[in-house]
Design a protein around this motif. Structure first.
Motif, PDB file in Angstrom:
ATOM      1  N   TRP A  46      57.135   8.559   5.890  1.00 38.25           N
ATOM      2  CA  TRP A  46      58.291   8.133   4.723  1.00 38.25           C
ATOM      3  C   TRP A  46      58.526   6.756   5.072  1.00 38.25           C
ATOM      4  CZ3 TRP A  46      60.370  11.309   1.880  1.00 38.25           C
ATOM      5  CH2 TRP A  46      61.052  11.047   0.596  1.00 38.25           C
ATOM      6  N   MET A  47      58.330   6.417   3.532  1.00 40.67           N
ATOM      7  CA  MET A  47      59.129   4.818   3.461  1.00 40.67           C
ATOM      8  C   MET A  47      60.540   4.049   2.979  1.00 40.67           C
ATOM      9  SD  MET A  47      57.317   1.963  -0.188  1.00 40.67           S
ATOM     10  CE  MET A  47      55.628   3.000   0.322  1.00 40.67           C
ATOM     11  N   PHE A  48      60.461   2.890   3.919  1.00 43.38           N
ATOM     12  CA  PHE A  48      61.813   2.911   4.336  1.00 43.38           C
ATOM     13  C   PHE A  48      61.470   0.419   3.925  1.00 43.38           C
ATOM     14  CE2 PHE A  48      62.665   5.629   6.599  1.00 43.38           C
ATOM     15  CZ  PHE A  48      63.652   6.816   6.302  1.00 43.38           C
ATOM     16  N   TYR A  83      62.172   6.772  -6.423  1.00 46.31           N
ATOM     17  CA  TYR A  83      62.558   5.351  -5.388  1.00 46.31           C
ATOM     18  C   TYR A  83      64.085   5.941  -4.788  1.00 46.31           C
ATOM     19  CZ  TYR A  83      61.808   2.788  -0.900  1.00 46.31           C
ATOM     20  OH  TYR A  83      62.066   2.796   0.438  1.00 46.31           O
ATOM     21  N   LEU A 137      56.043   7.666  -3.241  1.00 47.08           N
ATOM     22  CA  LEU A 137      56.163   6.380  -2.894  1.00 47.08           C
ATOM     23  C   LEU A 137      54.993   5.137  -2.696  1.00 47.08           C
ATOM     24  CD1 LEU A 137      58.588   7.573   0.574  1.00 47.08           C
ATOM     25  CD2 LEU A 137      59.357   7.096  -2.392  1.00 47.08           C
ATOM     26  N   SER A 164      68.357  14.391   6.577  1.00 41.14           N
ATOM     27  CA  SER A 164      68.176  13.859   7.368  1.00 41.14           C
ATOM     28  C   SER A 164      69.872  14.182   8.403  1.00 41.14           C
ATOM     29  CB  SER A 164      67.154  12.565   8.043  1.00 41.14           C
ATOM     30  OG  SER A 164      66.377  12.714   6.990  1.00 41.14           O
ATOM     31  N   CYS A 198      54.973  11.897  -0.625  1.00 32.48           N
ATOM     32  CA  CYS A 198      54.910  10.522  -0.595  1.00 32.48           C
ATOM     33  C   CYS A 198      53.547   9.909  -1.655  1.00 32.48           C
ATOM     34  CB  CYS A 198      54.331  10.885   0.280  1.00 32.48           C
ATOM     35  SG  CYS A 198      55.289  11.490   2.274  1.00 32.48           S
ATOM     36  N   TYR A 235      64.482  -1.887  -2.208  1.00 32.78           N
ATOM     37  CA  TYR A 235      64.731  -1.401  -3.549  1.00 32.78           C
ATOM     38  C   TYR A 235      63.994  -2.842  -5.178  1.00 32.78           C
ATOM     39  CZ  TYR A 235      67.880   2.173  -1.850  1.00 32.78           C
ATOM     40  OH  TYR A 235      68.209   3.113  -0.917  1.00 32.78           O
ATOM     41  N   HIS A 264      66.485  12.026   0.744  1.00 32.91           N
ATOM     42  CA  HIS A 264      65.891  11.954   2.339  1.00 32.91           C
ATOM     43  C   HIS A 264      67.023  11.810   3.481  1.00 32.91           C
ATOM     44  CE1 HIS A 264      63.898  10.430   6.274  1.00 32.91           C
ATOM     45  NE2 HIS A 264      62.663  11.529   5.002  1.00 32.91           N
ATOM     46  N   SER A 265      67.963  10.837   2.547  1.00 31.46           N
ATOM     47  CA  SER A 265      69.235  10.103   3.914  1.00 31.46           C
ATOM     48  C   SER A 265      70.302  11.808   3.928  1.00 31.46           C
ATOM     49  CB  SER A 265      69.718   9.735   3.354  1.00 31.46           C
ATOM     50  OG  SER A 265      69.083   8.333   3.034  1.00 31.46           O
ATOM     51  N   TYR A 278      60.810  -2.958  -3.055  1.00 26.69           N
ATOM     52  CA  TYR A 278      59.660  -1.712  -3.879  1.00 26.69           C
ATOM     53  C   TYR A 278      59.299  -2.482  -5.502  1.00 26.69           C
ATOM     54  CZ  TYR A 278      58.105   3.011  -4.945  1.00 26.69           C
ATOM     55  OH  TYR A 278      57.938   3.732  -5.316  1.00 26.69           O
ATOM     56  N   GLN A 318      65.374   8.771  -1.637  1.00 30.32           N
ATOM     57  CA  GLN A 318      66.284   7.951  -0.344  1.00 30.32           C
ATOM     58  C   GLN A 318      67.560   8.693   0.414  1.00 30.32           C
ATOM     59  OE1 GLN A 318      64.102   6.298   2.240  1.00 30.32           O
ATOM     60  NE2 GLN A 318      62.713   5.564   0.597  1.00 30.32           N
TER      61      GLN A 318
END
Length: 664
Positions: free
Chosen positions: A642-644, A247, A288, A258, A285, A647, A254-255, A650, A251
């Motif tokens: 997308w999941m935010f 995870y 996640l 982006s 996904c 940590y 993905h950052s 999660y 993340q």
């Protein structure tokens, strides 16, 4: 004794009201548990007879249902001619109904005097003693006793729905009148409601026994139970920690993506590796969201075994799909990793053979006299030289990156081991399209020339016929052309017609090569969709316990006998037609799905988004010079947002999801 029994009956009624609240909403609106009558194993022990009846207005006139017994004590007299059985003394509600003016209250008394053995099971066969029907004692009734195994989660349940309800036999043009009348009639019994009540019997029993016998203690655990609990804790902690590590990495990636999403490198790579990007997003996904899907769905699904089974299959679908994908990826990835050099040499040899023996020799052959056809030498030479130069330039460029092929193969193997088979399969599609870019470019150029030539010939043919295409109304209209237009058309038409065979030969050759590449890409796309659509958890459960997948019900009649209590009551057992009342005993069984019936609907769903005229459109596109698609459009899992989340949260979600599986 009567007052004690009445008090216990009131206690049971209170429990029943609370039990009905925990049943499915559809069952609460149409059918509720209620006290239906008494059951006596002999003349000295009786109990309450519970039934899942209909609604409140219909329950007073219902005398059948799914019965269960509550043991108790009581006595009654055997005076059949008068109302002296004592039933009204054992239940206050019955006595109140008999005193009312309407008298619309029913009560059943069953008695067991014998038992029979069906297979390995021994069943007590209840016989109807009498019924209080609207204030009257009735003995003339036929009853049907159905034995069935109580549905249990992880064991079995009943279902009326088949795997494929579509009609396979073509219906006649005109149906008989009696068929329409039969469909208009309302069924006497709502089987959907009955099956739902049967599937909820286990949940009703759990809720009921929670109040009746709550005295069990599970304070002492054996060493084996403690060891199993400890192992579940270890598995939950390790799985949660590993998932949280993934995870964090996802993340961060993905950052980073982006942040550079507006750069030309990101846009270009997203177009070139489009298939890999889509499959990677789906896999991320899934990684996640697996603890979210694995969380408990609440007690409402446990009220019905069928609902609980479907909820369990849904929540275990993601991780089982990931497990199957990773298992295949490890199997193929390890084999590819250990044989990377051999695979690299084979791929390089295959690519050289395709380039030299197919493309180059094919172009040279087309520049001569292919299959005895006399082509235009100048046009064939121009098209052949353009094709050979494009092939040579692309081969030279790939020669510089040939040393990277071994690393590409190892990267595919490692990605398959870590993320499953679907990601390297999608990457193979993108690499194949990138390495054959010269073929698709030549096919695009020749299709442009070919389609333009076909359109020009069609327009000139309409000119000679005095017709013109109207694009607004999509039809041919009459048109008067000038003499100059006819002269120009007469000069161009034979020229284009004579050059058409040369263009067609080159176009057909590269269309065959490009279509072969498209078919390979479509085949890999179908394989990816099949991996995602394969219900691995259902197949595993089917192999372990096939009874968890019912498909329809059937009855096995085991006994049909006269319902006589004794010889003195024979005159009361006869009805108005002079026939004796009888008892029918049957066993309720289920049909089960085969593995093909279980898997086939999922595979059929793969092609739900594919148009039925896909083949026709493709053939028409090849004949008219349009480009061939590289994608079939098979179904893939839906893309989740997308999941935010933090940590720590999660990790706890993953941890409690694993522990929740140990309690089910």
């Amino acid at each position: 004794m009567a007052s004690e029994f009445t008090a216990r009956t009131a206690f049971y009624q209170g429990i029943l009201r609370e039990t009905n609240v925990n049943m499915p909403q559809f069952l609460q609106e149409n059918s509720t548990l209620s006290i239906l009558g008494q059951h006596a194993v002999d003349l000295h022990s009786t109990g309450l007879l519970l039934s899942s009846g209909t609604t409140e207005d219909q329950r007073n006139s219902s005398t059948c249902g799914n019965a269960c017994l509550l043991n108790n004590r009581g006595t009654f007299r055997q005076d059949y001619g008068r109302w002296t059985c004592g039933c009204h003394k054992l239940d206050g509600s019955l006595e109140q109904c008999t005193q009312a003016s309407t008298g619309n209250c029913n009560w059943i008394l069953l008695a067991c005097y014998s038992h029979e053995q069906f297979g390995e099971e021994i069943y007590w066969i209840p016989k109807l003693h009498h019924i209080h029907w609207n204030g009257q004692v009735v003995f003339q009734s036929d009853i049907h006793v159905i034995f069935y195994e109580t549905p249990s989660y992880g064991g079995h349940h009943f279902s009326l729905h088949l795997w494929d309800s579509s009609e396979r036999v073509k219906a006649p043009l005109k149906k008989p009148k009696w068929v329409d009348e039969l469909h208009q009639k309302q069924p006497l019994v709502d089987l959907d409601k009955v099956i739902l009540a049967i599937n909820s019997a286990a949940a009703a029993k759990i809720f009921f026994e929670r109040h009746v016998a709550p005295g069990r203690s599970f304070a002492q655990f054996s060493i084996l139970c403690m060891f199993i609990t400890f192992m579940w804790q270890v598995i939950a902690i390790s799985t949660a920690s590993l998932s949280t590590l993934f995870y964090v990495i996802l993340q961060l990636l993905h950052s980073l993506l982006s942040y550079g999403s507006q750069s030309w490198i990101y846009v270009t790579s997203a177009k070139i590796f489009g298939s890999t990007w889509i499959i990677t997003r789906i896999r991320c996904c899934q990684i996640l969201y697996w603890p979210i899907f694995l969380q408990e769905t609440g007690l409402r699904s446990l009220s019905c075994v069928e609902y609980a089974e479907k909820a369990a299959l849904h929540k275990h679908s993601i991780w089982s799909s990931i497990a199957l994908d990773v298992l295949l990826g490890n199997f193929i990835g390890l084999a590819l990793l250990y044989n990377a050099e051999s695979a690299c040499m084979w791929i390089m040899k295959f690519a050289n053979d395709i380039t030299n023996k197919l493309l180059r020799l094919g172009c040279v052959w087309l520049m001569g006299v292919p299959a005895g056809f006399k082509l235009n030498t100048e046009l064939a030479g121009v098209l052949g030289m353009i094709s050979l130069n494009a092939i040579q330039i692309w081969s030279t460029l790939w020669g510089f990156v040939g040393f990277l092929s071994i690393y590409i193969i190892k990267g595919l193997a490692i990605s398959g081991i870590l993320f499953g088979m679907t990601i390297p399969a999608a990457l193979i599609i993108d690499i194949l399209l990138l390495s054959t870019l010269h073929v698709s470019s030549l096919h695009w150029l020749l299709s442009l020339i070919y389609s333009t030539q076909i359109q020009a010939l069609a327009a000139l043919w309409r000119l000679f016929r005095g017709r013109k295409w109207n694009p607004l109304r999509q039809r041919l209209d009459s048109y008067d052309y000038t003499v100059k237009q006819h002269v120009v058309g007469s000069l161009l038409f034979p020229l284009l017609l004579l050059l058409l065979p040369t263009t067609s030969v080159f176009y057909i050759f590269f269309s065959i090569v490009n279509t072969t590449i498209s078919l390979i890409c479509i085949l890999i796309e179908v394989i990816i969709s099949v991996i995602y659509a394969t219900p691995s958890i259902k197949i595993f459960l089917w192999l372990v316990r096939q009874r968890r997948f019912p498909s329809g019900i059937w009855f096995e009649i085991v006994s049909c006998q006269s319902n006589l209590i004794d010889s003195s009551s024979e005159n009361l057992q006869r009805n108005q037609s002079g026939e004796k009342s009888s008892i029918l005993v049957s066993l309720l069984h289920s049909n089960f799905l085969s593995v093909g019936e279980l898997v086939l609907p999922h595979y059929v769903n793969i092609f739900s988004g594919v148009s039925g005229s896909f083949v026709v459109k493709s053939i028409r596109g090849v004949l008219t010079g349009k480009r061939v698609t590289y994608r079939l459009g098979t179904a893939l899992p839906s893309r989740l947002p997308w999941m935010f989340i933090p940590y720590r949260e999660y990790w706890y979600r993953c941890y409690y999801s694993i522990l929740g599986c140990s309690r089910t």
